[in-house]
Write an enzyme that holds these catalytic residues in place. Structure first.
Site, PDB file in Angstrom:
ATOM      1  CB  CYS A  76      31.466  42.313  37.119  1.00 52.33           C
ATOM      2  SG  CYS A  76      32.192  41.049  38.064  1.00 52.33           S
TER       3      CYS A  76
ATOM      4  CG  HIS B 176      34.393  44.792  36.692  1.00 57.83           C
ATOM      5  ND1 HIS B 176      33.652  45.398  37.919  1.00 57.83           N
ATOM      6  CD2 HIS B 176      33.873  43.981  36.096  1.00 57.83           C
ATOM      7  CE1 HIS B 176      33.795  44.030  38.622  1.00 57.83           C
ATOM      8  NE2 HIS B 176      34.939  43.105  38.162  1.00 57.83           N
TER       9      HIS B 176
ATOM     10  CG  ASN C 280      36.455  41.754  40.658  1.00 60.14           C
ATOM     11  OD1 ASN C 280      35.267  42.016  40.504  1.00 60.14           O
ATOM     12  ND2 ASN C 280      36.741  40.788  39.593  1.00 60.14           N
TER      13      ASN C 280
END
Length: 323
Positions: free
Chosen positions: A112, A250, A280
């Protein structure tokens, strides 16, 4: 000494949208349970799309929208933790799809945090290679790493890709500061995609290829280390938190984004978010958010941005960028 300037953004999402109610039909969950804990309402899930095809579509959009010729691109970096195969790279497949002839291709996997790491790498490559243009893309099809019966992870992730075209320019630096850090001793808190050793020579321990996450540990890490990383990056330059127009974190969980704003004592409205619609998307989340905010004119030239990624590794990375 050249500096990088982001001159074009683009994103690509799979066509299929899966809502929280859709997930409630296949597992013990509900829209209220998911949204109250994560802020996520829906996500895009790849059916015919792949990590490489999404990256290739982003690259083609960047060329079409910028007017830059394919042979002007010096390199393409794709950040991904969900490649379609180990070789060839996703970046190599993307340059073939977009018809690039002079670019070299490179994948990076910092999960990520990948887009932030890749953009920092690109800043160095611009000068090392004397390249005029480069492209940095985050592309993920995390759905293939999901156990769709595990509601603790299945509700979190989505698929998609986003990217930027960077140009080498003279003048004041635009990528003003970066902070990259890996906490490898905490790596077991978030794992996925295990590859098994050959059973011909020994009997391997068969770890799952699906996401395994210690939710409490990851939340604790993210809330502490994101704020710390942003402060370390800003400590390297004259600017401080009050000078930042927008924070693009993020998009893992709305609670984490809100907690970071609280820890930094900054207004929540300066922390841009689209996690509700995409979930996500790992390395793709920041460039998807950036593209959305640029296209909607929320982000304007001259603004000071902080981009911060965090996740498996465990890793964290922040950059301060003058847009």
């Amino acid at each position: 000494m050249k500096t990088i300037k982001i001159v074009q953004t683009a994103s690509q999402l799979p066509q299929k949208i899966v809502t929280n109610d859709d997930l409630a039909e296949i597992m013990d969950t509900s829209d209220e349970w998911i949204h109250s804990r994560t802020g996520i309402s829906e996500r895009h899930i790849a059916v015919s799309e792949t990590t490489a095809s999404l990256a290739g579509d982003v690259l083609k959009k960047i060329l079409a929208q910028s007017g830059v010729a394919a042979d002007q691109i010096g390199f393409v970096i794709v950040a991904s933790m969900s490649p379609d195969q180990m070789a060839p790279s996703m970046a190599a497949e993307a340059i073939v799809a977009a018809g690039l002839t002079n670019a070299f291709a490179l994948d990076v996997n910092v999960a990520c945090s990948g887009f932030v790491y890749a953009l920092t790498l690109a800043d160095g490559l611009i000068n090392t290679l004397d390249a005029d243009y480069g492209v940095v893309i985050g592309s993920e099809t995390l759905s293939k790493l999901i156990d769709w019966q595990d509601r603790s992870t299945a509700v979190l992730f989505g698929d998609g890709a986003g990217g930027v075209l960077i140009k080498a320019v003279d003048g004041p630096k635009r990528l003003l500061a970066a902070d990259l850090k890996t906490f490898a001793d905490q790596a077991d808190a978030l794992t996925a995609g295990h590859l098994w050793s050959s059973e011909v020579w020994h009997q391997p321990k068969h770890e799952s290829r699906y996401f395994h996450m210690d939710g409490h540990a990851v939340y604790s890490f993210a809330t502490r280390q994101v704020a710390a990383s942003i402060k370390r990056a800003l400590d390297k330059i004259p600017n401080d938190l009050a000078d930042v127009d927008y924070f693009l974190l993020h998009q893992a969980n709305q609670r984490i984004i809100d907690k970071a704003a609280d820890l930094l004592q900054q207004p929540a409205e300066r922390f841009l978010s689209n996690v509700s619609h995409y979930g996500n998307t790992s390395a793709a989340s920041i460039p998807i958010l950036l593209d959305e905010m640029v296209r909607s004119a929320v982000i304007q030239p001259g603004q000071l941005l902080v981009l911060s990624g965090f996740g498996a590794g465990l890793s964290v990375g922040s950059i301060v960028y003058k847009y």
